[in-house]
Design a protein around this motif. Structure first.
Motif, PDB file in Angstrom:
ATOM      1  N   ALA A  47      12.489 -15.907  -8.869  1.00 44.33           N
ATOM      2  CA  ALA A  47      12.133 -14.532  -8.524  1.00 44.33           C
ATOM      3  C   ALA A  47      13.405 -13.699  -8.397  1.00 44.33           C
ATOM      4  O   ALA A  47      14.459 -14.199  -8.008  1.00 44.33           O
ATOM      5  N   VAL A  48      13.300 -12.416  -8.721  1.00 43.56           N
ATOM      6  CA  VAL A  48      14.463 -11.536  -8.702  1.00 43.56           C
ATOM      7  C   VAL A  48      14.491 -10.746  -7.402  1.00 43.56           C
ATOM      8  O   VAL A  48      13.592  -9.936  -7.137  1.00 43.56           O
ATOM      9  N   PRO A  49      15.493 -10.940  -6.571  1.00 45.12           N
ATOM     10  CA  PRO A  49      15.598 -10.195  -5.323  1.00 45.12           C
ATOM     11  C   PRO A  49      16.027  -8.757  -5.591  1.00 45.12           C
ATOM     12  O   PRO A  49      16.415  -8.417  -6.717  1.00 45.12           O
ATOM     13  N   PRO A  50      15.987  -7.901  -4.592  1.00 46.88           N
ATOM     14  CA  PRO A  50      16.370  -6.488  -4.799  1.00 46.88           C
ATOM     15  C   PRO A  50      17.765  -6.316  -5.385  1.00 46.88           C
ATOM     16  O   PRO A  50      18.011  -5.376  -6.144  1.00 46.88           O
ATOM     17  N   GLU A  51      18.686  -7.201  -5.007  1.00 48.09           N
ATOM     18  CA  GLU A  51      20.052  -7.065  -5.522  1.00 48.09           C
ATOM     19  C   GLU A  51      20.219  -7.670  -6.912  1.00 48.09           C
ATOM     20  O   GLU A  51      21.294  -7.580  -7.521  1.00 48.09           O
ATOM     21  N   GLY A  52      19.176  -8.284  -7.445  1.00 51.32           N
ATOM     22  CA  GLY A  52      19.222  -8.853  -8.773  1.00 51.32           C
ATOM     23  C   GLY A  52      19.786 -10.264  -8.800  1.00 51.32           C
ATOM     24  O   GLY A  52      20.229 -10.802  -7.784  1.00 51.32           O
ATOM     25  N   ILE A  53      19.753 -10.857  -9.982  1.00 47.18           N
ATOM     26  CA  ILE A  53      20.344 -12.179 -10.216  1.00 47.18           C
ATOM     27  C   ILE A  53      21.434 -12.005 -11.274  1.00 47.18           C
ATOM     28  O   ILE A  53      21.178 -11.481 -12.357  1.00 47.18           O
ATOM     29  N   THR A  54      22.634 -12.463 -10.944  1.00 49.48           N
ATOM     30  CA  THR A  54      23.768 -12.293 -11.853  1.00 49.48           C
ATOM     31  C   THR A  54      24.314 -13.634 -12.288  1.00 49.48           C
ATOM     32  O   THR A  54      24.500 -14.543 -11.475  1.00 49.48           O
ATOM     33  N   VAL A  55      24.594 -13.735 -13.575  1.00 44.23           N
ATOM     34  CA  VAL A  55      25.227 -14.921 -14.150  1.00 44.23           C
ATOM     35  C   VAL A  55      26.500 -14.470 -14.845  1.00 44.23           C
ATOM     36  O   VAL A  55      26.504 -13.453 -15.553  1.00 44.23           O
ATOM     37  N   ALA A  81      26.687 -15.981 -23.988  1.00 48.24           N
ATOM     38  CA  ALA A  81      26.722 -17.107 -23.054  1.00 48.24           C
ATOM     39  C   ALA A  81      26.109 -16.734 -21.707  1.00 48.24           C
ATOM     40  O   ALA A  81      25.303 -17.494 -21.137  1.00 48.24           O
ATOM     41  N   ALA A  82      26.464 -15.557 -21.185  1.00 47.74           N
ATOM     42  CA  ALA A  82      25.923 -15.137 -19.888  1.00 47.74           C
ATOM     43  C   ALA A  82      24.427 -14.849 -19.983  1.00 47.74           C
ATOM     44  O   ALA A  82      23.644 -15.245 -19.102  1.00 47.74           O
ATOM     45  N   ALA A  83      24.024 -14.164 -21.050  1.00 47.35           N
ATOM     46  CA  ALA A  83      22.619 -13.780 -21.183  1.00 47.35           C
ATOM     47  C   ALA A  83      21.722 -15.003 -21.386  1.00 47.35           C
ATOM     48  O   ALA A  83      20.610 -15.070 -20.831  1.00 47.35           O
ATOM     49  N   GLU A  84      22.175 -15.959 -22.174  1.00 38.86           N
ATOM     50  CA  GLU A  84      21.346 -17.147 -22.399  1.00 38.86           C
ATOM     51  C   GLU A  84      21.194 -17.973 -21.121  1.00 38.86           C
ATOM     52  O   GLU A  84      20.126 -18.519 -20.844  1.00 38.86           O
ATOM     53  N   ALA A  97      25.872 -10.926 -16.694  1.00 36.49           N
ATOM     54  CA  ALA A  97      24.534 -10.436 -17.030  1.00 36.49           C
ATOM     55  C   ALA A  97      23.680 -10.470 -15.774  1.00 36.49           C
ATOM     56  O   ALA A  97      23.622 -11.499 -15.082  1.00 36.49           O
ATOM     57  N   THR A  98      23.031  -9.350 -15.473  1.00 33.62           N
ATOM     58  CA  THR A  98      22.237  -9.221 -14.247  1.00 33.62           C
ATOM     59  C   THR A  98      20.796  -8.890 -14.578  1.00 33.62           C
ATOM     60  O   THR A  98      20.519  -7.948 -15.341  1.00 33.62           O
ATOM     61  N   ALA A  99      19.881  -9.665 -14.014  1.00 33.26           N
ATOM     62  CA  ALA A  99      18.456  -9.325 -14.068  1.00 33.26           C
ATOM     63  C   ALA A  99      18.161  -8.431 -12.879  1.00 33.26           C
ATOM     64  O   ALA A  99      18.351  -8.833 -11.721  1.00 33.26           O
ATOM     65  N   GLU A 100      17.741  -7.203 -13.148  1.00 35.76           N
ATOM     66  CA  GLU A 100      17.466  -6.243 -12.076  1.00 35.76           C
ATOM     67  C   GLU A 100      16.025  -6.387 -11.597  1.00 35.76           C
ATOM     68  O   GLU A 100      15.144  -6.877 -12.330  1.00 35.76           O
ATOM     69  N   PHE A 104      17.854  -5.170 -17.491  1.00 32.10           N
ATOM     70  CA  PHE A 104      19.021  -6.049 -17.431  1.00 32.10           C
ATOM     71  C   PHE A 104      20.290  -5.210 -17.579  1.00 32.10           C
ATOM     72  O   PHE A 104      20.331  -4.257 -18.362  1.00 32.10           O
ATOM     73  N   THR A 105      21.320  -5.577 -16.829  1.00 32.59           N
ATOM     74  CA  THR A 105      22.611  -4.915 -16.920  1.00 32.59           C
ATOM     75  C   THR A 105      23.660  -5.933 -17.331  1.00 32.59           C
ATOM     76  O   THR A 105      23.771  -7.003 -16.721  1.00 32.59           O
ATOM     77  N   VAL A 106      24.389  -5.604 -18.374  1.00 37.33           N
ATOM     78  CA  VAL A 106      25.485  -6.453 -18.835  1.00 37.33           C
ATOM     79  C   VAL A 106      26.786  -5.718 -18.563  1.00 37.33           C
ATOM     80  O   VAL A 106      26.935  -4.550 -18.925  1.00 37.33           O
ATOM     81  N   ARG A 107      27.721  -6.405 -17.925  1.00 37.48           N
ATOM     82  CA  ARG A 107      29.037  -5.829 -17.631  1.00 37.48           C
ATOM     83  C   ARG A 107      30.108  -6.661 -18.333  1.00 37.48           C
ATOM     84  O   ARG A 107      30.194  -7.866 -18.131  1.00 37.48           O
ATOM     85  N   ILE A 108      30.886  -6.004 -19.141  1.00 40.67           N
ATOM     86  CA  ILE A 108      31.979  -6.683 -19.833  1.00 40.67           C
ATOM     87  C   ILE A 108      33.086  -5.677 -20.072  1.00 40.67           C
ATOM     88  O   ILE A 108      32.828  -4.501 -20.359  1.00 40.67           O
ATOM     89  N   ASN A 109      34.292  -6.131 -19.947  1.00 39.16           N
ATOM     90  CA  ASN A 109      35.429  -5.220 -20.057  1.00 39.16           C
ATOM     91  C   ASN A 109      35.791  -4.966 -21.519  1.00 39.16           C
ATOM     92  O   ASN A 109      36.902  -5.235 -21.968  1.00 39.16           O
ATOM     93  N   ALA A 110      34.827  -4.465 -22.257  1.00 34.76           N
ATOM     94  CA  ALA A 110      35.027  -4.111 -23.659  1.00 34.76           C
ATOM     95  C   ALA A 110      35.525  -2.672 -23.753  1.00 34.76           C
ATOM     96  O   ALA A 110      35.485  -1.913 -22.781  1.00 34.76           O
ATOM     97  N   ALA A 111      35.995  -2.312 -24.931  1.00 37.47           N
ATOM     98  CA  ALA A 111      36.425  -0.938 -25.203  1.00 37.47           C
ATOM     99  C   ALA A 111      35.774  -0.485 -26.501  1.00 37.47           C
ATOM    100  O   ALA A 111      35.956  -1.124 -27.534  1.00 37.47           O
ATOM    101  N   ASP A 112      35.013   0.595 -26.422  1.00 42.88           N
ATOM    102  CA  ASP A 112      34.407   1.157 -27.630  1.00 42.88           C
ATOM    103  C   ASP A 112      35.263   2.335 -28.065  1.00 42.88           C
ATOM    104  O   ASP A 112      35.207   3.412 -27.479  1.00 42.88           O
TER     105      ASP A 112
END
Length: 709
Positions: free
Chosen positions: A538-546, A524-527, A454-457, A462-470
């Motif tokens: 503070a959120v830098p230009p590249e964002g904060i990722t957990v 878990a990542a978002a919380e 989970a990334t705070a832009e 916010f961008t969430v990346r997960i290897n899901a399949a829809d």
């Protein structure tokens, strides 16, 4: 640097109806599928399948084909690279040898891949493939699956051990006031999704890039890495949009053939299977023959339950359709036995198909319970309520939740079951005999370890990346709602990216475990990210990722038995003059965990129920004993339910959050089809007084059954 804030919202996203976040892209054509993404220098491959059922390849006459316009190469067992099949894959199973294409001259079934023709255009490749002459040495074959099965092998399947047993079965049957002993059968069934199986493979800077239609990019990437002895980090698989899967879109022959061709030609190669090829190479649900023996006391309480299931598999790969597995969950008895076994035939390998085991198994078990209710003189709903187990019948584990009785009570009230006359063949509407039937349903509610980021832009999103399949389930949308709640922000501020093996390991879309597994990792990542931001980071230009990993957390689930449940109700009309059966209405009430998105959830549940109509009345793949191939291997000859066959179909649910899941999810992808065919078959008995223990219930079977009654 900027500050990204989350807030306290009174309205949560999970549990509210939400249209698909990618819906507009899909209906406008902006969403690109695997077979239509452009690549520079793209070549096209066309698979050539065997025309015999069993034997050896004597020769592949490539000379004339290589001179045809646009043809670049012809791969076959004489020139293809060797692959490694000595490994256990992500699902804990060895690879189906069918995917290891062009490795030898043996032909184990009709439609076996014998060559790949690659040309500049798809049309050139197809023309050349149809012109390719392959000479064979033919051998006798056996494709007949029948009741005389002396070679059946008891085998473990995807639902656990081959045999489970406790108590003295014969003694309890002998001491029972009422005994039922019946045999049920289901045919070979195929799951042709709307989007065909398609793949493009290319090498980019020493890395294998694969754009594919699949149910798990990490799964496919790991399998390709193992087959071609590659470093897993050097394989990337992407699958952003998938037009249906139903269990069939794993690792198949076309992907391996495309990688071989891309390696040989050093350019991108695309392979798309045709509809007819899917009937040979995409897997299917094996036919089953099932025997159910039930013994009960005078009040209908079980003393003995014996459910055995025999299915067919290929001679090259053992895949079990575990139809008896459903009895390990639904009902208990002092004497309890289940057994799954297989017979090896010269047929293509079966595979996972929506509710593998539960769909055909529930037809037999729930039909048998209806017959037992008739013998006992007890209402079918009441009989099931009297046989509710206190713990898992085989596992002995406590249930996380089990609200099946509530499903039956709510469903019976809404369906109008109380006014039902149990006697068959009495209700009429003109030329139609009317009947109603019910059946229970269950499907496992598991979860598998997954990772998410989970990334705070910097722009406040916010961008969430997960290897899901829809695969059409609405998973991308459900995860957007879950992430929004975990971050405590509106859904408009959340972007969910899926379908890229570079995002890290995650559960596949299968076993009704996808959304549950992914939602756990996303939560878990978002919380954790929300906690970081609450501390004023503070959120830098590249964002904060957990990044999260749920491996340790999910381990605790093994302490309880977890399932989704349902009660299916159906009303049918039967014309005994023509044999036509019409389903007039269906109702399914489910206990399937917390419902994330009611809009797409209802779509999933009713879709499964409609498939149950198809299973009960239409679907049947028939093999020609002489050729070993299927009659009508296309969507014209293989009958499925169409709009005219689908009446009022309603699905609803009772509150049933899993207390041990962070969102409360269980899983809904497969429960909708379970029990649906049995409810329809039971309704046909109620309409006509004649039992149908063989699917589908075709008009000719109605007519001949009526003449014997």
């Amino acid at each position: 640097m900027t500050t990204t804030t989350t807030g306290t919202r009174t309205t949560k996203a999970v549990g509210t109806a939400h249209t698909r976040v990618e819906g507009r892209d899909k209906v406008t054509g902006a969403a690109r599928y695997a077979g239509e993404i452009p690549f520079a220098g793209l070549a096209h491959g066309w698979l050539v399948l065997s025309t015999i059922t069993r034997g050896r390849i004597r020769s592949v006459e490539t000379g004339p084909v290589l001179e045809m316009p646009g043809v670049l190469t012809v791969l076959h067992h004489g020139n293809a690279p060797q692959v490694d099949t000595d490994y256990i894959g992500m699902l804990g199973m060895p690879p189906d040898p069918t995917v290891a294409v062009f490795q030898h001259d043996r032909v184990p079934h009709a439609g076996w891949p014998v060559a790949l023709v690659v040309a500049e255009t798809s049309e050139q490749a197809r023309e050349a493939a149809e012109a390719l002459v392959v000479q064979y040495e033919e051998e006798p074959h056996d494709v007949t699956f029948s009741g005389a099965l002396p070679d059946a092998e008891t085998t473990p399947g995807i639902s656990g051990p081959g045999v489970t047993e406790k108590g003295d079965l014969e003694a309890e049957l002998a001491g029972s006031a009422v005994v039922l002993d019946a045999e049920y059968s289901t045919p070979e069934e195929h799951h042709n999704s709307m989007e065909p199986h398609a793949v493009t493979a290319l090498w980019d800077g020493g890395r294998l890039e694969v754009v594919d239609s699949n149910q798990g990019t990490v799964w496919v990437a790991n399998e390709l890495a193992s087959l071609f002895s590659l470093d897993p980090a050097s394989v990337r698989v992407r699958s952003e949009h998938v037009g249906g899967g139903f269990g069939s879109k794993g690792v198949r022959a076309h992907q391996v053939a495309a990688v071989m061709a891309a390696t040989s030609l050093s350019r991108p190669v695309r392979v798309v299977m045709t509809r007819r090829q899917l009937f040979s190479l995409a897997g299917y649900r094996s036919p089953t023959i099932q025997r159910v023996r039930l013994g009960a006391d005078a009040e209908g309480r079980l003393r003995a339950l014996d459910h055995s299931c025999v299915s067919a598999t290929s001679t090259v790969y053992e895949f079990t359709e575990p139809g008896a597995g459903v009895a390990r969950v639904m009902y208990d008895a002092p004497a309890h036995r289940t057994a799954n076994s297989v017979v090896r035939l010269d047929v293509p390998s079966p595979t996972f198909m929506r509710a593998p085991g539960e769909a055909p198994g529930s037809f037999a078990l729930e039909s048998a319970f209806d017959e037992l209710a008739e013998k006992c003189g007890i209402d079918p709903v009441e009989l099931r309520l009297r046989n509710e187990p206190e713990v898992g019948p085989v596992s002995g584990l406590p249930f996380s939740t089990r609200r099946l009785p509530e499903c039956f009570r709510v469903g019976a009230r809404r369906f109008g079951w109380a006014g039902r006359d149990p006697r068959p063949g009495l209700r009429r509407d003109g030329r139609w005999l009317l009947g109603t039937g019910t059946a229970g349903a269950s499907f496992g509610a598991g979860a598998m370890p997954s990772t998410a980021a989970a990334t705070a832009e910097a722009d406040g999103t916010f961008t969430v990346r997960i290897n899901a399949a829809d695969i059409g389930t609405g998973a991308r949308t459900a995860l957007t709602l879950v992430a929004a709640d975990a971050l405590d922000v509106p859904t408009e501020r959340v972007r969910v990216r899926i379908g890229d093996s570079d995002f890290g390991p995650a559960m596949i879309a299968g076993g009704s475990m996808g959304t549950r597994s992914w939602a756990w990792a996303v939560t878990a990542a978002a919380e954790e990210l929300r906690g970081r931001l609450a501390m004023g980071d503070a959120v830098p230009p590249e964002g904060i990722t957990v990044r999260s990993d749920t491996t340790e957390a999910i381990g605790a689930l093994a302490q309880k038995e977890r399932h989704s449940y349902g009660a299916q109700f159906a009303e049918v009309a039967v014309d005994v003059t023509t044999g036509e059966v019409r389903v007039r209405r269906m109702l399914g009430i489910f206990a399937a965990g917390r419902i994330v998105n009611p809009l797409t959830a209802r779509n999933q549940l009713t879709g499964g129920m409609i498939w149950g109509i198809s299973m009960a009345l239409h679907e049947e793949a028939v093999r020609d004993r002489n050729t070993g191939a299927l009659y009508g291997a296309d969507l014209a000859g293989y009958h499925i339910s169409t709009n005219a066959d689908v009446p009022v179909v309603e699905a609803d649910w009772v509150d049933d959050p899993d207390p041990d899941d962070p969102v409360g999810i269980k899983g809904i992808g497969e429960i909708g089809i379970v029990g649906a065919a049995a409810a329809i078959a039971n309704a046909v008995w109620h309409a006509t007084g004649v039992r149908h223990r063989t699917l589908p219930i075709r008009p000719d079977r109605v007519l001949t059954a009526g003449s014997r009654a």
